[in-house]
Write a protein that holds these residues in place. Structure first.
Motif, PDB file in Angstrom:
ATOM      1  N   LYS A 117      30.579  56.680  30.245  1.00 39.53           N
ATOM      2  CA  LYS A 117      30.571  57.792  29.294  1.00 39.53           C
ATOM      3  C   LYS A 117      29.709  58.977  29.755  1.00 39.53           C
ATOM      4  O   LYS A 117      28.546  58.827  30.093  1.00 39.53           O
ATOM      5  N   ALA A 118      30.308  60.156  29.720  1.00 34.92           N
ATOM      6  CA  ALA A 118      29.591  61.396  30.016  1.00 34.92           C
ATOM      7  C   ALA A 118      29.008  61.966  28.729  1.00 34.92           C
ATOM      8  O   ALA A 118      29.545  61.759  27.645  1.00 34.92           O
ATOM      9  N   LEU A 119      27.911  62.689  28.859  1.00 32.08           N
ATOM     10  CA  LEU A 119      27.285  63.367  27.726  1.00 32.08           C
ATOM     11  C   LEU A 119      27.508  64.864  27.854  1.00 32.08           C
ATOM     12  O   LEU A 119      27.307  65.434  28.917  1.00 32.08           O
ATOM     13  N   PHE A 120      27.954  65.494  26.795  1.00 33.23           N
ATOM     14  CA  PHE A 120      28.062  66.948  26.798  1.00 33.23           C
ATOM     15  C   PHE A 120      28.038  67.454  25.361  1.00 33.23           C
ATOM     16  O   PHE A 120      28.480  66.770  24.443  1.00 33.23           O
ATOM     17  N   PRO A 121      27.501  68.655  25.158  1.00 30.11           N
ATOM     18  CA  PRO A 121      27.389  69.195  23.806  1.00 30.11           C
ATOM     19  C   PRO A 121      28.756  69.623  23.256  1.00 30.11           C
ATOM     20  O   PRO A 121      29.762  69.614  23.969  1.00 30.11           O
ATOM     21  N   ILE A 125      28.891  74.062  28.709  1.00 29.03           N
ATOM     22  CA  ILE A 125      28.941  75.135  29.698  1.00 29.03           C
ATOM     23  C   ILE A 125      28.569  74.525  31.055  1.00 29.03           C
ATOM     24  O   ILE A 125      28.115  73.391  31.123  1.00 29.03           O
ATOM     25  N   ASN A 126      28.751  75.272  32.122  1.00 25.62           N
ATOM     26  CA  ASN A 126      28.300  74.858  33.452  1.00 25.62           C
ATOM     27  C   ASN A 126      28.784  73.476  33.864  1.00 25.62           C
ATOM     28  O   ASN A 126      28.053  72.710  34.469  1.00 25.62           O
ATOM     29  N   PHE A 127      29.988  73.105  33.493  1.00 28.90           N
ATOM     30  CA  PHE A 127      30.596  71.840  33.892  1.00 28.90           C
ATOM     31  C   PHE A 127      29.828  70.618  33.411  1.00 28.90           C
ATOM     32  O   PHE A 127      29.845  69.571  34.044  1.00 28.90           O
ATOM     33  N   GLU A 128      29.149  70.742  32.288  1.00 27.48           N
ATOM     34  CA  GLU A 128      28.506  69.579  31.673  1.00 27.48           C
ATOM     35  C   GLU A 128      29.584  68.550  31.338  1.00 27.48           C
ATOM     36  O   GLU A 128      30.672  68.893  30.909  1.00 27.48           O
ATOM     37  N   GLY A 129      29.284  67.285  31.573  1.00 29.05           N
ATOM     38  CA  GLY A 129      30.235  66.226  31.279  1.00 29.05           C
ATOM     39  C   GLY A 129      31.252  65.991  32.382  1.00 29.05           C
ATOM     40  O   GLY A 129      32.277  65.376  32.155  1.00 29.05           O
ATOM     41  N   THR A 130      30.960  66.456  33.613  1.00 33.79           N
ATOM     42  CA  THR A 130      31.872  66.290  34.744  1.00 33.79           C
ATOM     43  C   THR A 130      31.424  65.113  35.606  1.00 33.79           C
ATOM     44  O   THR A 130      30.258  65.006  35.946  1.00 33.79           O
ATOM     45  N   THR A 151      36.714  55.087  39.341  1.00 35.30           N
ATOM     46  CA  THR A 151      37.100  54.808  37.964  1.00 35.30           C
ATOM     47  C   THR A 151      36.340  55.777  37.082  1.00 35.30           C
ATOM     48  O   THR A 151      35.106  55.776  37.073  1.00 35.30           O
ATOM     49  N   ILE A 152      37.080  56.605  36.368  1.00 38.85           N
ATOM     50  CA  ILE A 152      36.456  57.624  35.523  1.00 38.85           C
ATOM     51  C   ILE A 152      36.859  57.342  34.088  1.00 38.85           C
ATOM     52  O   ILE A 152      37.989  57.599  33.682  1.00 38.85           O
ATOM     53  N   ARG A 161      34.345  65.043  30.306  1.00 36.37           N
ATOM     54  CA  ARG A 161      34.954  66.325  29.967  1.00 36.37           C
ATOM     55  C   ARG A 161      35.919  66.728  31.072  1.00 36.37           C
ATOM     56  O   ARG A 161      37.046  67.120  30.835  1.00 36.37           O
ATOM     57  N   ILE A 162      35.466  66.608  32.324  1.00 34.23           N
ATOM     58  CA  ILE A 162      36.281  66.875  33.513  1.00 34.23           C
ATOM     59  C   ILE A 162      36.051  65.711  34.468  1.00 34.23           C
ATOM     60  O   ILE A 162      34.911  65.365  34.755  1.00 34.23           O
ATOM     61  N   GLY A 163      37.103  65.115  34.979  1.00 37.13           N
ATOM     62  CA  GLY A 163      36.966  64.013  35.918  1.00 37.13           C
ATOM     63  C   GLY A 163      36.515  64.500  37.284  1.00 37.13           C
ATOM     64  O   GLY A 163      35.423  64.202  37.731  1.00 37.13           O
ATOM     65  N   ILE A 164      37.381  65.257  37.977  1.00 32.60           N
ATOM     66  CA  ILE A 164      37.073  65.780  39.309  1.00 32.60           C
ATOM     67  C   ILE A 164      37.334  67.276  39.299  1.00 32.60           C
ATOM     68  O   ILE A 164      38.418  67.720  38.911  1.00 32.60           O
ATOM     69  N   HIS A 165      36.358  68.059  39.724  1.00 31.40           N
ATOM     70  CA  HIS A 165      36.488  69.510  39.801  1.00 31.40           C
ATOM     71  C   HIS A 165      36.119  69.968  41.205  1.00 31.40           C
ATOM     72  O   HIS A 165      35.046  69.643  41.702  1.00 31.40           O
ATOM     73  N   LEU A 166      37.028  70.687  41.864  1.00 33.12           N
ATOM     74  CA  LEU A 166      36.759  71.283  43.173  1.00 33.12           C
ATOM     75  C   LEU A 166      36.944  72.790  43.038  1.00 33.12           C
ATOM     76  O   LEU A 166      37.940  73.242  42.470  1.00 33.12           O
ATOM     77  N   SER A 167      36.011  73.556  43.586  1.00 35.89           N
ATOM     78  CA  SER A 167      36.116  75.014  43.535  1.00 35.89           C
ATOM     79  C   SER A 167      35.845  75.596  44.912  1.00 35.89           C
ATOM     80  O   SER A 167      34.781  75.352  45.498  1.00 35.89           O
ATOM     81  N   LEU A 168      36.827  76.339  45.442  1.00 34.81           N
ATOM     82  CA  LEU A 168      36.788  76.946  46.769  1.00 34.81           C
ATOM     83  C   LEU A 168      36.644  75.893  47.870  1.00 34.81           C
ATOM     84  O   LEU A 168      36.057  76.149  48.912  1.00 34.81           O
ATOM     85  N   ILE A 169      37.158  74.711  47.628  1.00 32.90           N
ATOM     86  CA  ILE A 169      37.118  73.593  48.574  1.00 32.90           C
ATOM     87  C   ILE A 169      38.561  73.209  48.908  1.00 32.90           C
ATOM     88  O   ILE A 169      39.371  73.000  48.011  1.00 32.90           O
ATOM     89  N   SER A 170      38.886  73.110  50.207  1.00 34.76           N
ATOM     90  CA  SER A 170      40.222  72.699  50.658  1.00 34.76           C
ATOM     91  C   SER A 170      40.107  71.558  51.654  1.00 34.76           C
ATOM     92  O   SER A 170      39.036  71.276  52.183  1.00 34.76           O
ATOM     93  N   LYS A 171      41.261  70.940  51.924  1.00 34.18           N
ATOM     94  CA  LYS A 171      41.390  69.857  52.917  1.00 34.18           C
ATOM     95  C   LYS A 171      40.665  68.586  52.514  1.00 34.18           C
ATOM     96  O   LYS A 171      40.193  67.836  53.361  1.00 34.18           O
ATOM     97  N   VAL A 172      40.574  68.325  51.230  1.00 28.98           N
ATOM     98  CA  VAL A 172      40.025  67.076  50.723  1.00 28.98           C
ATOM     99  C   VAL A 172      41.201  66.272  50.184  1.00 28.98           C
ATOM    100  O   VAL A 172      41.999  66.781  49.406  1.00 28.98           O
ATOM    101  N   ASN A 173      41.315  65.034  50.588  1.00 28.98           N
ATOM    102  CA  ASN A 173      42.385  64.183  50.102  1.00 28.98           C
ATOM    103  C   ASN A 173      41.896  63.461  48.853  1.00 28.98           C
ATOM    104  O   ASN A 173      40.869  62.787  48.888  1.00 28.98           O
ATOM    105  N   ILE A 174      42.634  63.617  47.760  1.00 28.58           N
ATOM    106  CA  ILE A 174      42.315  62.931  46.514  1.00 28.58           C
ATOM    107  C   ILE A 174      43.283  61.765  46.404  1.00 28.58           C
ATOM    108  O   ILE A 174      44.494  61.962  46.389  1.00 28.58           O
TER     109      ILE A 174
END
Length: 186
Positions: A117-121, A125-130, A151-152, A161-174
């Motif tokens: 379990k993730a905690l977030f208000p 904001i700021n990707f809390e709960g990721t 396992t998420i 809130r968000i399982g996996i977040h990538l920003s400005l990142i490429s060439k990663v195999n999910i």
């Protein structure tokens, strides 16, 4: 949190200068005798600077809601062209940020971890709960990198809130148990 000392309340605080050495931190060793438990603190591991990270079979928080990691379980910044391996059953309980990695340049491998379990208000904001957040300020290719078989959440009340977040990142195999999803351009 004190603005002058952002590492206050941190289980392990590791820093390294950019001197082109091959420094590393190994946290846990992949068996029950070498695991660590971080609970009831602000941060678990806070790492800053050029360093390899090998993180195996640790617990961040606990199944008791009274012992959370209130900010970052694992926070890694500016690791240079070094490896970051987070694998083999690390468990994340009652956390605000599970794994947060900024400005990576080397190999990234996040494999077979469990995010409870993730905690977030109410208005996060700021990707809390990721669970897993990897980002850069400029477009970055992370060749030979993978985020796989994590396992998420396990129940409808045990979600992030968000399982996996990538920003400005490429060439990663999910990789999931259903199919492979190569991330070419985000």
């Amino acid at each position: 949190e004190d603005v002058l000392f952002p590492e206050s309340g941190t289980g392990i605080y590791a820093t390294s200068y950019y001197d082109y050495t091959n420094r590393k931190i190994t946290l846990g060793n992949g068996n029950s005798n070498g695991s660590n438990t971080f609970k009831n603190s602000i941060n678990g591991l806070l790492g800053v600077g050029e360093m390899n990270y090998y993180i195996y079979e640790n617990k961040f928080g606990s199944s008791s809601p009274s012992e959370p990691i209130s900010k970052f379980c694992i926070k890694i910044e500016n690791s240079g062209g070094k490896e970051i391996l987070i694998e083999d059953g690390n468990e994340f309980y009652e956390y605000t940020h599970g794994i947060d990695i900024s400005e990576p340049l080397g190999k990234l491998y996040i494999h077979e971890n469990i995010f409870h379990k993730a905690l977030f208000p109410t208005n996060p904001i700021n990707f809390e709960g990721t669970a897993i957040n990897v980002y850069s300020s400029v477009p970055t290719n992370l060749y030979n990198s993978e985020i796989s078989l994590n396992t998420i959440g396990s129940t409808s009340r045990d979600q992030t809130r968000i399982g996996i977040h990538l920003s400005l990142i490429s060439k990663v195999n999910i990789k999931t148990s259903f199919k492979n999803i190569p991330i070419e351009d985000i």
